[in-house]
Design a protein around this motif. Structure first.
Motif, PDB file in Angstrom:
ATOM      1  N   LYS A  33      31.460 -31.846  34.187  1.00  0.00           N
ATOM      2  CA  LYS A  33      31.112 -30.422  34.228  1.00  0.00           C
ATOM      3  C   LYS A  33      32.323 -29.640  34.713  1.00  0.00           C
ATOM      4  CE  LYS A  33      29.175 -27.720  37.733  1.00  0.00           C
ATOM      5  NZ  LYS A  33      28.200 -27.415  38.757  1.00  0.00           N
ATOM      6  N   ALA A  34      32.567 -28.506  34.065  1.00  0.00           N
ATOM      7  CA  ALA A  34      33.602 -27.573  34.525  1.00  0.00           C
ATOM      8  C   ALA A  34      33.065 -26.157  34.364  1.00  0.00           C
ATOM      9  CB  ALA A  34      34.891 -27.746  33.725  1.00  0.00           C
ATOM     10  N   GLU A  35      33.199 -25.348  35.404  1.00  0.00           N
ATOM     11  CA  GLU A  35      32.751 -23.956  35.374  1.00  0.00           C
ATOM     12  C   GLU A  35      33.846 -23.053  35.928  1.00  0.00           C
ATOM     13  OE1 GLU A  35      29.106 -23.060  37.381  1.00  0.00           O
ATOM     14  OE2 GLU A  35      28.079 -24.820  36.607  1.00  0.00           O
ATOM     15  N   VAL A  36      34.039 -21.924  35.287  1.00  0.00           N
ATOM     16  CA  VAL A  36      34.901 -20.869  35.811  1.00  0.00           C
ATOM     17  C   VAL A  36      34.073 -19.591  35.782  1.00  0.00           C
ATOM     18  CG1 VAL A  36      37.022 -19.546  35.532  1.00  0.00           C
ATOM     19  CG2 VAL A  36      37.002 -21.978  34.939  1.00  0.00           C
ATOM     20  N   ASP A  37      33.900 -18.994  36.949  1.00  0.00           N
ATOM     21  CA  ASP A  37      33.129 -17.758  37.088  1.00  0.00           C
ATOM     22  C   ASP A  37      34.034 -16.709  37.719  1.00  0.00           C
ATOM     23  OD1 ASP A  37      30.702 -19.069  36.247  1.00  0.00           O
ATOM     24  OD2 ASP A  37      30.643 -19.985  38.228  1.00  0.00           O
ATOM     25  N   ALA A  38      33.955 -15.478  37.219  1.00  0.00           N
ATOM     26  CA  ALA A  38      34.823 -14.423  37.732  1.00  0.00           C
ATOM     27  C   ALA A  38      34.091 -13.092  37.765  1.00  0.00           C
ATOM     28  CB  ALA A  38      36.076 -14.306  36.861  1.00  0.00           C
ATOM     29  N   ALA A  39      34.459 -12.272  38.729  1.00  0.00           N
ATOM     30  CA  ALA A  39      33.964 -10.899  38.827  1.00  0.00           C
ATOM     31  C   ALA A  39      35.185  -9.994  38.958  1.00  0.00           C
ATOM     32  CB  ALA A  39      33.045 -10.737  40.034  1.00  0.00           C
ATOM     33  N   ARG A  40      35.155  -8.887  38.259  1.00  0.00           N
ATOM     34  CA  ARG A  40      36.269  -7.942  38.285  1.00  0.00           C
ATOM     35  C   ARG A  40      35.738  -6.531  38.481  1.00  0.00           C
ATOM     36  NH1 ARG A  40      38.301 -12.127  38.765  1.00  0.00           N
ATOM     37  NH2 ARG A  40      40.086 -13.023  37.676  1.00  0.00           N
ATOM     38  N   GLY A  41      36.540  -5.666  39.066  1.00  0.00           N
ATOM     39  CA  GLY A  41      36.122  -4.299  39.312  1.00  0.00           C
ATOM     40  C   GLY A  41      35.490  -4.171  40.688  1.00  0.00           C
ATOM     41  N   ARG A  42      34.669  -3.160  40.881  1.00  0.00           N
ATOM     42  CA  ARG A  42      34.014  -2.902  42.168  1.00  0.00           C
ATOM     43  C   ARG A  42      32.643  -3.569  42.223  1.00  0.00           C
ATOM     44  NH1 ARG A  42      32.650   2.261  43.078  1.00  0.00           N
ATOM     45  NH2 ARG A  42      32.242   1.700  45.220  1.00  0.00           N
ATOM     46  N   TYR A  43      32.613  -4.878  42.107  1.00  0.00           N
ATOM     47  CA  TYR A  43      31.348  -5.608  42.097  1.00  0.00           C
ATOM     48  C   TYR A  43      30.737  -5.652  43.504  1.00  0.00           C
ATOM     49  CZ  TYR A  43      34.373  -9.396  43.717  1.00  0.00           C
ATOM     50  OH  TYR A  43      35.278 -10.150  44.418  1.00  0.00           O
ATOM     51  N   PRO A  44      29.395  -5.542  43.593  1.00  0.00           N
ATOM     52  CA  PRO A  44      28.743  -5.702  44.892  1.00  0.00           C
ATOM     53  C   PRO A  44      28.953  -7.134  45.406  1.00  0.00           C
ATOM     54  CG  PRO A  44      27.253  -4.690  43.311  1.00  0.00           C
ATOM     55  CD  PRO A  44      28.447  -5.164  42.550  1.00  0.00           C
ATOM     56  N   THR A  45      29.041  -7.300  46.702  1.00  0.00           N
ATOM     57  CA  THR A  45      29.274  -8.605  47.310  1.00  0.00           C
ATOM     58  C   THR A  45      28.243  -9.630  46.850  1.00  0.00           C
ATOM     59  OG1 THR A  45      30.168  -7.463  49.232  1.00  0.00           O
ATOM     60  CG2 THR A  45      29.598  -9.762  49.519  1.00  0.00           C
ATOM     61  N   VAL A  46      27.003  -9.204  46.649  1.00  0.00           N
ATOM     62  CA  VAL A  46      25.946 -10.145  46.240  1.00  0.00           C
ATOM     63  C   VAL A  46      26.168 -10.677  44.828  1.00  0.00           C
ATOM     64  CG1 VAL A  46      24.233  -9.185  47.818  1.00  0.00           C
ATOM     65  CG2 VAL A  46      24.403  -8.282  45.501  1.00  0.00           C
ATOM     66  N   PHE A  47      27.081 -10.089  44.055  1.00  0.00           N
ATOM     67  CA  PHE A  47      27.382 -10.561  42.702  1.00  0.00           C
ATOM     68  C   PHE A  47      28.637 -11.441  42.668  1.00  0.00           C
ATOM     69  CE2 PHE A  47      24.378  -7.372  41.562  1.00  0.00           C
ATOM     70  CZ  PHE A  47      23.887  -7.744  40.337  1.00  0.00           C
ATOM     71  N   ALA A  48      29.246 -11.677  43.808  1.00  0.00           N
ATOM     72  CA  ALA A  48      30.471 -12.485  43.832  1.00  0.00           C
ATOM     73  C   ALA A  48      30.164 -13.915  43.414  1.00  0.00           C
ATOM     74  CB  ALA A  48      31.076 -12.473  45.227  1.00  0.00           C
ATOM     75  N   PRO A  49      30.980 -14.504  42.542  1.00  0.00           N
ATOM     76  CA  PRO A  49      30.763 -15.897  42.151  1.00  0.00           C
ATOM     77  C   PRO A  49      30.965 -16.840  43.335  1.00  0.00           C
ATOM     78  CG  PRO A  49      32.641 -14.927  40.959  1.00  0.00           C
ATOM     79  CD  PRO A  49      32.124 -13.897  41.888  1.00  0.00           C
ATOM     80  N   TYR A  50      30.372 -18.021  43.241  1.00  0.00           N
ATOM     81  CA  TYR A  50      30.481 -19.017  44.309  1.00  0.00           C
ATOM     82  C   TYR A  50      30.599 -20.410  43.709  1.00  0.00           C
ATOM     83  CZ  TYR A  50      25.488 -19.502  43.358  1.00  0.00           C
ATOM     84  OH  TYR A  50      24.279 -19.688  42.730  1.00  0.00           O
ATOM     85  N   ILE A  51      31.130 -21.342  44.518  1.00  0.00           N
ATOM     86  CA  ILE A  51      31.240 -22.735  44.076  1.00  0.00           C
ATOM     87  C   ILE A  51      29.837 -23.275  43.849  1.00  0.00           C
ATOM     88  CG2 ILE A  51      31.918 -25.067  44.760  1.00  0.00           C
ATOM     89  CD1 ILE A  51      34.318 -23.836  46.198  1.00  0.00           C
TER      90      ILE A  51
END
Length: 192
Positions: free
Chosen positions: A117-135
């Motif tokens: 399995k390999a995953e890459v998740d990203a957030a860009r711009g002024r995203y709310p903290t609750v939308f931040a990607p995580y391991i």
């Protein structure tokens, strides 16, 4: 803590061939967010203790060649999704979410299988903290390591002892990159 007020999240995918499908994604939410600690740190103030609204549209691509959706022994299952939160769609702020998830399965013999399995998740711009990607990997607490760009990977080997019983071993490696965020730190290598 996030308490939902309402939301409508959905996707529709049309088959473009035997294994490929493509379609739109919609994600509209309104929710209350709060952080139950005394004195919210200033870097969290814009995301907690208020009602947040998001309005996003996007596109999703899916490839699936697995031999079985529940317990695959061969094939690939891959997703590429992107969502764009826009003020014109009712979002409080504009930001993007990108996800690439790949799962591969292979039977080495009648008794031995391997899965990756390999995953890459990203957030860009002024995203709310609750939308931040995580391991996102077994053995690591969910939402413990967050960042602007996150990589998660796992490898699993299983040995089929009988039709009913199998033994498996897995290991994983993850990493977060905080990017321009003042809230998160780079995690370094996280092993499970």
């Amino acid at each position: 803590l996030v308490a939902g007020v309402y939301g409508a999240i959905g996707t529709a995918r049309w088959r473009l061939g035997e294994h490929v499908s493509l379609g739109p994604i919609v994600d509209f939410r309104k929710f209350d967010s709060q952080l139950d600690i005394a004195g919210v740190p200033p870097e969290y103030a814009q995301d907690f203790g208020r009602t947040l609204k998001t309005g996003a549209v996007g596109l999703g691509l899916h490839y699936d060649s697995r031999d079985n959706t529940m317990t695959p022994t061969s094939g690939v299952n891959a997703f590429v999704d992107s969502k764009f939160n826009l003020k014109g769609l009712g979002s409080d702020r504009e930001f993007e979410i990108y996800d690439i998830d790949i799962y591969a399965f292979e039977r080495l013999s009648p008794e031995w299988r391997v899965a990756l399995k390999a995953e890459v998740d990203a957030a860009r711009g002024r995203y709310p903290t609750v939308f931040a990607p995580y391991i996102d990997q077994r053995g690591i607490e969910a939402v413990r390591y967050q960042g602007e760009t996150v990589f998660s990977s796992e490898a699993e080997v299983s040995w089929q002892l009988s039709p009913r019983w199998s033994l498996l071993a897995f290991g994983g490696l993850g990493r977060t990159d905080s990017g321009a965020s003042r809230v998160f730190d780079n995690s370094g290598a996280i092993v499970s």
